[in-house]
Design an enzyme around this catalytic site. Structure first.
Site, short mmCIF file in Angstrom:
data_model
loop_
_atom_site.label_atom_id
_atom_site.label_comp_id
_atom_site.label_asym_id
_atom_site.label_seq_id
_atom_site.Cartn_x
_atom_site.Cartn_y
_atom_site.Cartn_z
N LYS A 24 0.84 -1.21 0.00
CA LYS A 24 0.00 0.00 0.00
C LYS A 24 0.88 1.26 0.00
O LYS A 24 0.70 2.19 0.80
CB LYS A 24 -0.98 -0.02 1.18
CG LYS A 24 -2.42 0.18 0.69
CD LYS A 24 -3.46 -0.04 1.73
CE LYS A 24 -4.72 0.76 1.46
NZ LYS A 24 -5.25 0.71 0.11
C1 LIG Z 1 -4.89 -2.31 -4.78
C2 LIG Z 1 -5.85 -2.69 -3.72
N1 LIG Z 1 -6.25 -3.97 -3.63
C3 LIG Z 1 -7.13 -4.37 -2.69
C4 LIG Z 1 -7.66 -3.49 -1.77
C5 LIG Z 1 -8.63 -3.98 -0.74
O1 LIG Z 1 -8.01 -4.06 0.52
P1 LIG Z 1 -8.86 -3.91 1.86
O2 LIG Z 1 -9.94 -4.89 1.78
O3 LIG Z 1 -7.89 -4.18 2.93
O4 LIG Z 1 -9.37 -2.51 1.86
C6 LIG Z 1 -7.26 -2.15 -1.82
C7 LIG Z 1 -7.80 -1.22 -0.83
O5 LIG Z 1 -7.46 -0.10 -0.72
C8 LIG Z 1 -6.33 -1.74 -2.81
O6 LIG Z 1 -5.92 -0.47 -2.89
#
Ligand SMILES: Cc1ncc(COP(=O)(O)O)c(C=O)c1O
Length: 313
Positions: A160
């Site tokens: 992230k």
């Molecule tokens: C690239 C990406 N994949 C998946 C997710 C989903 O992650 P989460 O369920 O922890 O929000 C996010 C969430 O921001 C994301 O940015």
């Protein structure tokens, strides 16, 4: 999706609760030039009937954030538990009584030109009113992006990391300009990875299938919640394995998951309908379960929720 910002809205910045108008960074800040930040996205849902707000899997989000900060050698001094407390206080100070999105961000804050990291780190937490994201009656129309997902050996997708979201922004922008609602990334191996800001699931022959965490995806907390709900509440087998692009065209159901999107069914991919083009029963069932779990309607999942106002000391 996002309401207009109130300049008096309180954010946590520089170790203090201050109006957002006072939370500024300098033009030479390292993260602004080189994408050297790690962020999170957390939701808290307002439940009118209970006059309460429930933050979803707060501690897990901060544990993930701190781990990911480690990848970037960014130090966030408070513990995950202390960050939870700061978040609750932040929402209370704003007295929000609507669904809220919390954006923690930690970043390399040295103000100078030069790429390599130094040890100057800062962090901030912003909470803002936030409605539905990517929601569409009848399901989303997605496309396979011409952009590949960043590889773990380039910029870890699980991190992230701000800079990696240029990859997401390019894919999302391309999808929107081509008339689609969301992009689906393939990774360098040509397997399905995820959406620009969400994980992906498909249903084939009654089984729920999602790419494993080594396919260059974010290790989504919603993904984890959906897998638990599917196994425990619907008794469905959940499989983590590589997904081929062509499986997107022949699967029975397809949906995205994420903190911002919740569970968002996909009914078309690259102008091909998913099955009969209607939202599938498993996606519908899981969407309802996820909604109920995040609003405190399912006691078995209260372990995921932190009530914001009742915990006031
Ligand atoms: C690239 C990406 N994949 C998946 C997710 C989903 O992650 P989460 O369920 O922890 O929000 C996010 C969430 O921001 C994301 O940015």
């Amino acid at each position: 999706m996002q309401a207009e910002l109130d300049p008096k809205m309180i954010v946590y910045f520089g170790g203090q609760y201050v109006p957002i108008a006072e939370a500024k960074v300098g033009i030479l800040t390292h993260a602004l030039h080189y994408g050297s930040d790690v962020f999170e996205g957390i939701r808290a849902h307002w439940e009118e009937a209970q006059q309460e707000m429930f933050a979803m899997r707060l501690l897990e989000h901060y544990e993930r954030w701190k781990q990911n900060c480690g990848i970037m050698r960014i130090v966030v001094p408070p513990s995950s538990e202390e960050l939870c407390e700061i978040t609750l206080e932040l929402i209370r100070r704003n007295n929000f009584r609507t669904n809220v999105y919390v954006r923690p961000i930690a970043y390399k804050c040295a103000e100078r030109v030069g790429i390599s990291f130094d040890d100057q780190d800062a962090f901030a937490l912003i909470a803002l009113p936030f409605g539905d994201y990517l929601a569409k009656e009848g399901g989303l129309h997605a496309c396979v992006s011409s952009w590949r997902r960043v590889d773990d050996n380039a910029i870890p997708a699980r991190g992230k990391i701000g800079g990696a979201y240029v990859n997401s922004a390019l894919a999302s922008d391309e999808a929107h300009r081509c008339g689609f609602d969301e992009a689906i990334f393939l990774n360098e191996a040509g397997h399905v990875a995820e959406g620009s800001s969400c994980n992906i699931f498909m249903v084939r022959k009654g089984k729920l299938i999602t790419p494993s965490v080594t396919e260059n995806v974010l290790e989504g907390i919603t993904r984890d919640s959906i897998m638990e709900l599917a196994r425990r509440e619907l008794g469905i087998e959940v499989i983590e394995r590589p997904i081929d692009r062509s499986e997107l065209y022949i699967c029975d159901e397809l949906f995205f998951s994420g903190t911002a999107v919740g569970l968002a069914p996909v009914t078309q991919v690259n102008h091909r309908t998913v099955k009969d083009g209607k939202i599938g029963t498993i996606a519908r069932g899981l969407q309802q379960l996820y909604f109920d779990a995040t609003r405190g309607h399912l006691p078995a999942y209260s372990k995921w929720l932190t009530p914001v106002y009742k915990t006031r000391k």
